[in-house]
Design a protein around this motif. Sequence first.
Motif, PDB file in Angstrom:
ATOM      1  N   HIS A  79       4.047   9.155 -61.043  1.00 24.50           N
ATOM      2  CA  HIS A  79       4.788   9.382 -59.805  1.00 24.50           C
ATOM      3  C   HIS A  79       4.343   8.298 -58.838  1.00 24.50           C
ATOM      4  O   HIS A  79       3.199   8.284 -58.389  1.00 24.50           O
ATOM      5  CB  HIS A  79       4.507  10.767 -59.226  1.00 24.50           C
ATOM      6  N   TYR A  80       5.218   7.367 -58.550  1.00 26.99           N
ATOM      7  CA  TYR A  80       4.967   6.119 -57.829  1.00 26.99           C
ATOM      8  C   TYR A  80       4.121   5.188 -58.704  1.00 26.99           C
ATOM      9  O   TYR A  80       2.972   4.859 -58.393  1.00 26.99           O
ATOM     10  CB  TYR A  80       4.311   6.346 -56.469  1.00 26.99           C
ATOM     11  N   ALA A  81       4.738   4.740 -59.772  1.00 23.08           N
ATOM     12  CA  ALA A  81       4.060   3.896 -60.767  1.00 23.08           C
ATOM     13  C   ALA A  81       3.595   2.570 -60.188  1.00 23.08           C
ATOM     14  O   ALA A  81       2.586   2.017 -60.633  1.00 23.08           O
ATOM     15  CB  ALA A  81       5.006   3.642 -61.942  1.00 23.08           C
ATOM     16  N   ARG A  82       4.303   2.047 -59.222  1.00 19.73           N
ATOM     17  CA  ARG A  82       3.968   0.733 -58.665  1.00 19.73           C
ATOM     18  C   ARG A  82       2.498   0.663 -58.241  1.00 19.73           C
ATOM     19  O   ARG A  82       1.791  -0.300 -58.567  1.00 19.73           O
ATOM     20  CB  ARG A  82       4.879   0.448 -57.477  1.00 19.73           C
ATOM     21  N   PHE A  83       2.008   1.675 -57.553  1.00 19.14           N
ATOM     22  CA  PHE A  83       0.629   1.671 -57.078  1.00 19.14           C
ATOM     23  C   PHE A  83      -0.364   1.832 -58.229  1.00 19.14           C
ATOM     24  O   PHE A  83      -1.352   1.099 -58.330  1.00 19.14           O
ATOM     25  CB  PHE A  83       0.417   2.791 -56.054  1.00 19.14           C
ATOM     26  N   ASP A  84      -0.101   2.789 -59.103  1.00 19.84           N
ATOM     27  CA  ASP A  84      -1.034   3.061 -60.206  1.00 19.84           C
ATOM     28  C   ASP A  84      -1.123   1.886 -61.173  1.00 19.84           C
ATOM     29  O   ASP A  84      -2.207   1.552 -61.659  1.00 19.84           O
ATOM     30  CB  ASP A  84      -0.614   4.333 -60.953  1.00 19.84           C
ATOM     31  N   LEU A  85       0.007   1.258 -61.475  1.00 14.36           N
ATOM     32  CA  LEU A  85      -0.008   0.096 -62.360  1.00 14.36           C
ATOM     33  C   LEU A  85      -0.874  -1.019 -61.796  1.00 14.36           C
ATOM     34  O   LEU A  85      -1.633  -1.661 -62.527  1.00 14.36           O
ATOM     35  CB  LEU A  85       1.421  -0.419 -62.586  1.00 14.36           C
ATOM     36  N   ALA A  86      -0.755  -1.254 -60.487  1.00 10.67           N
ATOM     37  CA  ALA A  86      -1.551  -2.313 -59.860  1.00 10.67           C
ATOM     38  C   ALA A  86      -3.035  -1.984 -59.900  1.00 10.67           C
ATOM     39  O   ALA A  86      -3.868  -2.850 -60.223  1.00 10.67           O
ATOM     40  CB  ALA A  86      -1.090  -2.533 -58.427  1.00 10.67           C
ATOM     41  N   ALA A  87      -3.396  -0.748 -59.588  1.00  9.67           N
ATOM     42  CA  ALA A  87      -4.806  -0.350 -59.594  1.00  9.67           C
ATOM     43  C   ALA A  87      -5.409  -0.449 -60.986  1.00  9.67           C
ATOM     44  O   ALA A  87      -6.517  -0.965 -61.173  1.00  9.67           O
ATOM     45  CB  ALA A  87      -4.952   1.069 -59.047  1.00  9.67           C
ATOM     46  N   ILE A  88      -4.682   0.021 -61.983  1.00 10.65           N
ATOM     47  CA  ILE A  88      -5.173  -0.018 -63.368  1.00 10.65           C
ATOM     48  C   ILE A  88      -5.285  -1.466 -63.842  1.00 10.65           C
ATOM     49  O   ILE A  88      -6.266  -1.853 -64.486  1.00 10.65           O
ATOM     50  CB  ILE A  88      -4.245   0.805 -64.280  1.00 10.65           C
ATOM     51  N   SER A  89      -4.290  -2.282 -63.525  1.00  9.74           N
ATOM     52  CA  SER A  89      -4.329  -3.681 -63.941  1.00  9.74           C
ATOM     53  C   SER A  89      -5.491  -4.417 -63.287  1.00  9.74           C
ATOM     54  O   SER A  89      -6.227  -5.161 -63.955  1.00  9.74           O
ATOM     55  CB  SER A  89      -3.010  -4.368 -63.592  1.00  9.74           C
ATOM     56  N   TYR A  90      -5.683  -4.203 -61.997  1.00 11.47           N
ATOM     57  CA  TYR A  90      -6.707  -4.931 -61.248  1.00 11.47           C
ATOM     58  C   TYR A  90      -8.121  -4.542 -61.693  1.00 11.47           C
ATOM     59  O   TYR A  90      -8.986  -5.407 -61.845  1.00 11.47           O
ATOM     60  CB  TYR A  90      -6.540  -4.661 -59.756  1.00 11.47           C
ATOM     61  N   TYR A  91      -8.363  -3.255 -61.925  1.00 11.30           N
ATOM     62  CA  TYR A  91      -9.720  -2.796 -62.224  1.00 11.30           C
ATOM     63  C   TYR A  91     -10.007  -2.664 -63.719  1.00 11.30           C
ATOM     64  O   TYR A  91     -11.133  -2.933 -64.169  1.00 11.30           O
ATOM     65  CB  TYR A  91      -9.996  -1.466 -61.513  1.00 11.30           C
ATOM     66  N   LEU A  92      -9.022  -2.261 -64.499  1.00 11.15           N
ATOM     67  CA  LEU A  92      -9.250  -2.038 -65.928  1.00 11.15           C
ATOM     68  C   LEU A  92      -8.714  -3.167 -66.796  1.00 11.15           C
ATOM     69  O   LEU A  92      -8.989  -3.206 -67.999  1.00 11.15           O
ATOM     70  CB  LEU A  92      -8.643  -0.707 -66.360  1.00 11.15           C
ATOM     71  N   GLY A  93      -7.924  -4.050 -66.219  1.00  8.26           N
ATOM     72  CA  GLY A  93      -7.494  -5.236 -66.942  1.00  8.26           C
ATOM     73  C   GLY A  93      -6.390  -5.033 -67.947  1.00  8.26           C
ATOM     74  O   GLY A  93      -6.193  -5.880 -68.830  1.00  8.26           O
ATOM     75  N   VAL A  94      -5.632  -3.933 -67.834  1.00  4.88           N
ATOM     76  CA  VAL A  94      -4.507  -3.702 -68.740  1.00  4.88           C
ATOM     77  C   VAL A  94      -3.271  -3.305 -67.924  1.00  4.88           C
ATOM     78  O   VAL A  94      -3.395  -2.703 -66.859  1.00  4.88           O
ATOM     79  CB  VAL A  94      -4.807  -2.600 -69.786  1.00  4.88           C
ATOM     80  N   MET A  95      -2.108  -3.659 -68.423  1.00  6.35           N
ATOM     81  CA  MET A  95      -0.860  -3.219 -67.822  1.00  6.35           C
ATOM     82  C   MET A  95      -0.401  -1.977 -68.590  1.00  6.35           C
ATOM     83  O   MET A  95      -0.018  -2.066 -69.754  1.00  6.35           O
ATOM     84  CB  MET A  95       0.194  -4.315 -67.880  1.00  6.35           C
ATOM     85  N   ALA A  96      -0.480  -0.842 -67.933  1.00  3.23           N
ATOM     86  CA  ALA A  96      -0.268   0.457 -68.594  1.00  3.23           C
ATOM     87  C   ALA A  96       1.221   0.799 -68.638  1.00  3.23           C
ATOM     88  O   ALA A  96       1.720   1.643 -67.891  1.00  3.23           O
ATOM     89  CB  ALA A  96      -1.066   1.539 -67.892  1.00  3.23           C
ATOM     90  N   ALA A  97       1.924   0.132 -69.513  1.00  2.00           N
ATOM     91  CA  ALA A  97       3.371   0.275 -69.683  1.00  2.00           C
ATOM     92  C   ALA A  97       3.656   0.517 -71.172  1.00  2.00           C
ATOM     93  O   ALA A  97       2.753   0.386 -71.994  1.00  2.00           O
ATOM     94  CB  ALA A  97       4.067  -0.991 -69.188  1.00  2.00           C
ATOM     95  N   PRO A  98       4.905   0.884 -71.512  1.00  5.15           N
ATOM     96  CA  PRO A  98       6.119   1.059 -70.715  1.00  5.15           C
ATOM     97  C   PRO A  98       6.054   2.282 -69.802  1.00  5.15           C
ATOM     98  O   PRO A  98       5.205   3.149 -69.975  1.00  5.15           O
ATOM     99  CB  PRO A  98       7.213   1.200 -71.774  1.00  5.15           C
ATOM    100  N   VAL A  99       6.993   2.340 -68.865  1.00  4.15           N
ATOM    101  CA  VAL A  99       6.870   3.217 -67.707  1.00  4.15           C
ATOM    102  C   VAL A  99       8.082   4.136 -67.567  1.00  4.15           C
ATOM    103  O   VAL A  99       9.218   3.738 -67.840  1.00  4.15           O
ATOM    104  CB  VAL A  99       6.755   2.363 -66.426  1.00  4.15           C
ATOM    105  N   PHE A 100       7.812   5.371 -67.108  1.00  2.81           N
ATOM    106  CA  PHE A 100       8.837   6.236 -66.514  1.00  2.81           C
ATOM    107  C   PHE A 100       8.257   6.697 -65.185  1.00  2.81           C
ATOM    108  O   PHE A 100       7.188   7.318 -65.160  1.00  2.81           O
ATOM    109  CB  PHE A 100       9.172   7.444 -67.391  1.00  2.81           C
ATOM    110  N   CYS A 101       8.933   6.383 -64.082  1.00  2.00           N
ATOM    111  CA  CYS A 101       8.445   6.747 -62.752  1.00  2.00           C
ATOM    112  C   CYS A 101       9.302   7.865 -62.168  1.00  2.00           C
ATOM    113  O   CYS A 101      10.498   7.680 -61.928  1.00  2.00           O
ATOM    114  CB  CYS A 101       8.467   5.532 -61.826  1.00  2.00           C
ATOM    115  N   THR A 102       8.688   9.011 -61.913  1.00  3.33           N
ATOM    116  CA  THR A 102       9.453  10.158 -61.418  1.00  3.33           C
ATOM    117  C   THR A 102       9.913   9.962 -59.977  1.00  3.33           C
ATOM    118  O   THR A 102      10.923  10.533 -59.565  1.00  3.33           O
ATOM    119  CB  THR A 102       8.636  11.457 -61.541  1.00  3.33           C
ATOM    120  N   LYS A 103       9.208   9.144 -59.194  1.00  4.90           N
ATOM    121  CA  LYS A 103       9.652   8.903 -57.819  1.00  4.90           C
ATOM    122  C   LYS A 103      10.928   8.065 -57.806  1.00  4.90           C
ATOM    123  O   LYS A 103      11.881   8.378 -57.079  1.00  4.90           O
ATOM    124  CB  LYS A 103       8.559   8.213 -56.991  1.00  4.90           C
ATOM    125  N   ILE A 104      10.971   7.007 -58.607  1.00  2.00           N
ATOM    126  CA  ILE A 104      12.186   6.201 -58.697  1.00  2.00           C
ATOM    127  C   ILE A 104      13.337   7.035 -59.248  1.00  2.00           C
ATOM    128  O   ILE A 104      14.460   6.993 -58.732  1.00  2.00           O
ATOM    129  CB  ILE A 104      11.935   4.955 -59.559  1.00  2.00           C
TER     130      ILE A 104
END
Length: 206
Positions: A79-104
């Motif tokens: 829910h609001y994937a944009r923020f979580d994807l950035a946080a996970i990518s920045y700190y854990l070094g992976v892009m956690a996709a593919p995605v389904f975002c319930t907010k969008i």
Amino acid sequence: MAVHFHEEDLPEGVLQGTAALAVDTETMGLITHRDRLCVVQISDGTGDEHLVRFSPGSEYEAPNLTALLADTSRTKLYHYARFDLAAISYYLGVMAAPVFCTKIASKLVRTYTDRHGLKNLTDELLGESISKQQQSSDWGGPVLNDAQRDYAASDVRFLHRLRDELKTRLEREGRMHIAQACFDFLPTRAELDIAGWAEHDIFNHS
């Protein structure tokens, strides 16, 4: 149904399979570079939620968790994937996709309202009530209390059911292809945020 708490990584063998994974994050604030990642919540929709806590000064070496997040064969529900994807990518070094975002998805089909928060969705679509009282609490403290743990778990508890309901509505309204295109773009949107274009619309004329 149980909430499982882990330090620094998931145990080996947890959440194996092919089911989509509901994912959420708790951070010290809303600025990714400044506000460290504190907790990742993850669930495969079978009834249990797993919380992985990262301590101050963490090296963010979580091979079991990152392997799940990096698995491109499993859709990640947010829910609001944009923020979580950035946080996970920045700190854990992976892009956690593919995605389904319930907010969008909600914004594309619930055009009769401007209320697209997770609480609004669970109330209306599922008849479930969740508390957002702990949303702004200190996630970086030495101990996560029971209220924080339950709040964090509730953020992934309903995402599979919400995905199913919202997908039905997207298909009904003929907007699934638009939603999918938005979901596919989200990793790039997160990369733009990390790189410094969070507040600048590069598609704007000016």
